[in-house]
Design a protein around this motif. Structure first.
Motif, PDB file in Angstrom:
ATOM      1  N   CYS A 258     -12.530 -15.260  -1.263  1.00 36.80           N
ATOM      2  CA  CYS A 258     -12.777 -13.877  -1.688  1.00 36.80           C
ATOM      3  C   CYS A 258     -13.685 -13.138  -0.712  1.00 36.80           C
ATOM      4  O   CYS A 258     -13.534 -11.934  -0.491  1.00 36.80           O
ATOM      5  CB  CYS A 258     -13.384 -13.862  -3.096  1.00 36.80           C
ATOM      6  N   ALA A 259     -14.627 -13.857  -0.130  1.00 38.75           N
ATOM      7  CA  ALA A 259     -15.546 -13.228   0.817  1.00 38.75           C
ATOM      8  C   ALA A 259     -14.831 -12.775   2.088  1.00 38.75           C
ATOM      9  O   ALA A 259     -15.125 -11.707   2.636  1.00 38.75           O
ATOM     10  CB  ALA A 259     -16.687 -14.178   1.158  1.00 38.75           C
ATOM     11  N   VAL A 260     -13.885 -13.589   2.580  1.00 38.15           N
ATOM     12  CA  VAL A 260     -13.229 -13.259   3.855  1.00 38.15           C
ATOM     13  C   VAL A 260     -11.960 -12.416   3.664  1.00 38.15           C
ATOM     14  O   VAL A 260     -11.407 -11.917   4.644  1.00 38.15           O
ATOM     15  CB  VAL A 260     -12.884 -14.543   4.642  1.00 38.15           C
ATOM     16  N   ALA A 261     -11.499 -12.244   2.426  1.00 41.51           N
ATOM     17  CA  ALA A 261     -10.281 -11.471   2.168  1.00 41.51           C
ATOM     18  C   ALA A 261     -10.529  -9.983   2.411  1.00 41.51           C
ATOM     19  O   ALA A 261     -11.651  -9.496   2.277  1.00 41.51           O
ATOM     20  CB  ALA A 261      -9.822 -11.691   0.728  1.00 41.51           C
ATOM     21  N   PRO A 262      -9.466  -9.227   2.767  1.00 44.95           N
ATOM     22  CA  PRO A 262      -9.611  -7.767   2.874  1.00 44.95           C
ATOM     23  C   PRO A 262      -9.972  -7.181   1.521  1.00 44.95           C
ATOM     24  O   PRO A 262      -9.564  -7.706   0.485  1.00 44.95           O
ATOM     25  CB  PRO A 262      -8.225  -7.310   3.341  1.00 44.95           C
ATOM     26  N   LYS A 263     -10.732  -6.127   1.513  1.00 44.87           N
ATOM     27  CA  LYS A 263     -11.257  -5.567   0.265  1.00 44.87           C
ATOM     28  C   LYS A 263     -10.576  -4.250  -0.105  1.00 44.87           C
ATOM     29  O   LYS A 263     -10.289  -3.424   0.752  1.00 44.87           O
ATOM     30  CB  LYS A 263     -12.773  -5.341   0.372  1.00 44.87           C
ATOM     31  N   SER A 264     -10.352  -4.085  -1.384  1.00 42.15           N
ATOM     32  CA  SER A 264      -9.852  -2.828  -1.922  1.00 42.15           C
ATOM     33  C   SER A 264     -10.195  -2.752  -3.402  1.00 42.15           C
ATOM     34  O   SER A 264      -9.972  -3.710  -4.137  1.00 42.15           O
ATOM     35  CB  SER A 264      -8.332  -2.723  -1.755  1.00 42.15           C
TER      36      SER A 264
ATOM     37  N   ARG B 181      -6.076  -1.354   4.121  1.00 44.58           N
ATOM     38  CA  ARG B 181      -6.544  -2.707   4.403  1.00 44.58           C
ATOM     39  C   ARG B 181      -5.609  -3.753   3.805  1.00 44.58           C
ATOM     40  O   ARG B 181      -5.148  -3.616   2.683  1.00 44.58           O
ATOM     41  CB  ARG B 181      -7.965  -2.893   3.845  1.00 44.58           C
ATOM     42  N   GLY B 182      -5.372  -4.822   4.571  1.00 48.36           N
ATOM     43  CA  GLY B 182      -4.563  -5.936   4.100  1.00 48.36           C
ATOM     44  C   GLY B 182      -3.160  -5.510   3.703  1.00 48.36           C
ATOM     45  O   GLY B 182      -2.560  -4.601   4.293  1.00 48.36           O
ATOM     46  N   LEU B 183      -2.629  -6.171   2.674  1.00 52.98           N
ATOM     47  CA  LEU B 183      -1.275  -5.881   2.213  1.00 52.98           C
ATOM     48  C   LEU B 183      -1.132  -4.444   1.733  1.00 52.98           C
ATOM     49  O   LEU B 183      -0.040  -3.874   1.787  1.00 52.98           O
ATOM     50  CB  LEU B 183      -0.908  -6.858   1.083  1.00 52.98           C
ATOM     51  N   GLU B 184      -2.226  -3.842   1.292  1.00 50.96           N
ATOM     52  CA  GLU B 184      -2.138  -2.484   0.755  1.00 50.96           C
ATOM     53  C   GLU B 184      -1.690  -1.466   1.793  1.00 50.96           C
ATOM     54  O   GLU B 184      -1.152  -0.418   1.438  1.00 50.96           O
ATOM     55  CB  GLU B 184      -3.482  -2.055   0.147  1.00 50.96           C
ATOM     56  N   SER B 185      -1.919  -1.741   3.070  1.00 54.85           N
ATOM     57  CA  SER B 185      -1.449  -0.804   4.099  1.00 54.85           C
ATOM     58  C   SER B 185       0.070  -0.691   4.058  1.00 54.85           C
ATOM     59  O   SER B 185       0.638   0.400   4.206  1.00 54.85           O
ATOM     60  CB  SER B 185      -1.914  -1.261   5.483  1.00 54.85           C
ATOM     61  N   ARG B 186       0.758  -1.830   3.808  1.00 54.47           N
ATOM     62  CA  ARG B 186       2.214  -1.813   3.698  1.00 54.47           C
ATOM     63  C   ARG B 186       2.662  -1.186   2.374  1.00 54.47           C
ATOM     64  O   ARG B 186       3.665  -0.479   2.312  1.00 54.47           O
ATOM     65  CB  ARG B 186       2.754  -3.228   3.823  1.00 54.47           C
ATOM     66  N   ILE B 187       1.898  -1.481   1.304  1.00 57.51           N
ATOM     67  CA  ILE B 187       2.210  -0.875   0.009  1.00 57.51           C
ATOM     68  C   ILE B 187       2.090   0.641   0.099  1.00 57.51           C
ATOM     69  O   ILE B 187       2.951   1.384  -0.407  1.00 57.51           O
ATOM     70  CB  ILE B 187       1.274  -1.429  -1.082  1.00 57.51           C
ATOM     71  N   LYS B 188       1.046   1.109   0.770  1.00 63.85           N
ATOM     72  CA  LYS B 188       0.804   2.544   0.919  1.00 63.85           C
ATOM     73  C   LYS B 188       1.961   3.216   1.660  1.00 63.85           C
ATOM     74  O   LYS B 188       2.486   4.261   1.231  1.00 63.85           O
ATOM     75  CB  LYS B 188      -0.505   2.773   1.663  1.00 63.85           C
ATOM     76  N   GLU B 189       2.368   2.595   2.744  1.00 63.67           N
ATOM     77  CA  GLU B 189       3.463   3.159   3.534  1.00 63.67           C
ATOM     78  C   GLU B 189       4.751   3.226   2.718  1.00 63.67           C
ATOM     79  O   GLU B 189       5.474   4.231   2.740  1.00 63.67           O
ATOM     80  CB  GLU B 189       3.678   2.313   4.792  1.00 63.67           C
TER      81      GLU B 189
END
Length: 448
Positions: free
Chosen positions: A344-350, A424-432
């Motif tokens: 959790c510490a090293v994962a991208p945050k959102s 950040r992370g997977l959310e960048s693809r979700i956003k697109e």
């Protein structure tokens, strides 16, 4: 001396009698066990004046019950008190080392007595969760017939460890860890007749180290008494307690401000992507006796609140760590929790998922009577279809790409955005993806 001290502590912890010159009396936890309800300390939520359980014990009208709580919370002591008050036959079995061969004769005897006199037998089964399904089924008929009043003690959640049919015939009473004040009172009563004195700070240290476990606290007291008697010392100080027990007093108290300070530090360290600080605060809490399941629950919440869809795997790892902690307990679960904390510490945050829910919840509270559009309502009957339910609804799988621009919101909220993915992370693809699908329909300029 260190090995001798460890041997003594382990022997006392098992509740057995250490033979030889060090200690010839029975374990202190048994020696000072309360014999009446007036002597019982703590668990006021189920045993204070006027509570159903207390009244049932006093009036000898007990019913089948499960006593559920952590080790050293007084379950066995209460069973001994019940034995003191009742006029009914009382039998005691331990599921840890007894099985059906021991259980059946007790049940048969209880059945015969019940047929002759109408009097049931109270059967106390310690660690009842250790009985398997077939062993628990053996108890079911006797409880159902009334020949046996079952009192089961368990440290495991009855919902998972007790057969549903048996559990449905029992009241469940939840025992809590003793408070620090309860433990101090128990210790003071235990040493009242001892010639060796303890200062208030040493008693508080033992109470703090016990983690709400009275048996553990009394075992530590007994170890200190052995140490002092062998050295002909008539008083024990707080500094000596630390030396006797071969461990330092943690600078963390489970039930005080430090409880919240350290969990906050763990959250903020993970949120700040510092795995070293995060695993340090995890270790600080676990080594001080914090409940690993409490920490695991907080990690699960963190994974969904502070990481969310930036890395959905974080939630799975957090839930796995909780399950591992439930299955194997301390100290084996420490690495599973450490793995989850570091991930959790090293994962991208959102916090986009968290913010989306807060916005949607506020909208739902502010407008509780908003109706679902007719087009997306279910229409299982002809009347509903006549009323316009599901009219003009297009099944997305019937169109190319399995997507069609449609308004699923109430008309007033058409185009409203609650979930704003980050970059950040997977959310960048979700956003697109979302922006391409809903371009020109949803107001993506809305900010968190």
């Amino acid at each position: 001396m260190k090995e001798e001290s460890l041997r003594l502590f382990l022997t006392l912890k098992e509740g057995s009698n250490l033979q030889g010159s060090l200690w010839e009396d029975e374990p202190l936890a048994i020696k000072v066990r309360p014999k009446t309800l007036e002597e019982f300390i703590g668990q006021e939520h189920i045993l204070s004046d006027g509570t159903p359980l207390r009244e049932a014990i006093l009036n000898d009208k007990l019913y089948s019950a499960i006593l559920y709580g952590p080790p050293g919370s007084g379950k066995t002591s209460l069973a001994e008190i019940i034995k003191h008050y009742t006029k009914k036959p009382f039998k005691h079995l331990s599921a840890a080392n007894q099985g059906v061969g021991d259980l059946k004769p007790v049940i048969e005897e209880a059945s015969e007595l019940f047929k002759r006199t109408g009097n049931p037998t109270i059967l106390f089964v310690d660690e009842i969760h250790r009985f398997n399904k077939s062993q628990q089924d053996t108890l079911l008929q006797s409880v159902e017939s009334g020949s046996v009043i079952l009192i089961g003690a368990t440290t495991e959640n009855p919902s998972f460890e007790i057969n549903p049919a048996l559990l449905s015939r029992c009241r469940v009473f939840v025992f809590k860890p003793f408070s620090k004040e309860n433990i101090i009172e128990i210790i003071k009563r235990a040493i009242k007749t001892e010639e060796i004195g303890f200062d208030s700070e040493s008693i508080e240290m033992i109470a703090q180290l016990s983690g709400g476990d009275a048996r553990m606290a009394l075992n530590m007291v007994q170890e200190a008494l052995v140490w002092a008697k062998n050295r002909k010392i008539d008083s024990i100080s707080s500094s000596q307690i630390e030396s006797i027990l071969q461990r330092s007093i943690p600078r963390y108290r489970k039930h005080a401000d430090e409880h919240y300070d350290f969990i906050s530090a763990l959250h903020k360290s993970m949120r700040g992507s510092d795995p070293d600080a995060a695993v340090y605060y995890l270790a600080k809490m676990l080594e001080a006796g914090e409940d690993p399941l409490y920490i695991a629950r907080r990690i699960v919440r963190f994974a969904s609140e502070d990481i969310g869809l930036a890395d959905p795997k974080a939630l799975s790892i957090a839930v796995d760590a909780y399950q591992a902690s439930h299955f194997i307990g301390m100290p084996e679960c420490t690495t599973a929790l450490a793995e989850a904390v570091i991930y959790c510490a090293v994962a991208p945050k959102s916090n986009a998922v968290y913010v989306a829910y807060i916005k949607a919840a506020r909208e739902a509270r502010d407008n509780p009577f908003e109706e679902v559009p007719l087009k997306i309502r279910n229409a299982p009957t002809a009347l509903m279809k006549e009323m316009g339910y599901s009219k003009d609804y297009v099944y997305p799988h019937d169109v190319e790409g399995a997507f069609i621009v449609e308004n699923y919101m109430p008309e007033r909220l058409k185009g409203r955005v609650f979930y704003n993915p980050t970059d950040r992370g997977l959310e960048s693809r979700i956003k697109e993806k979302l922006q391409n699908l809903w371009k020109g329909f949803k107001r993506w300029e809305e900010k968190n």
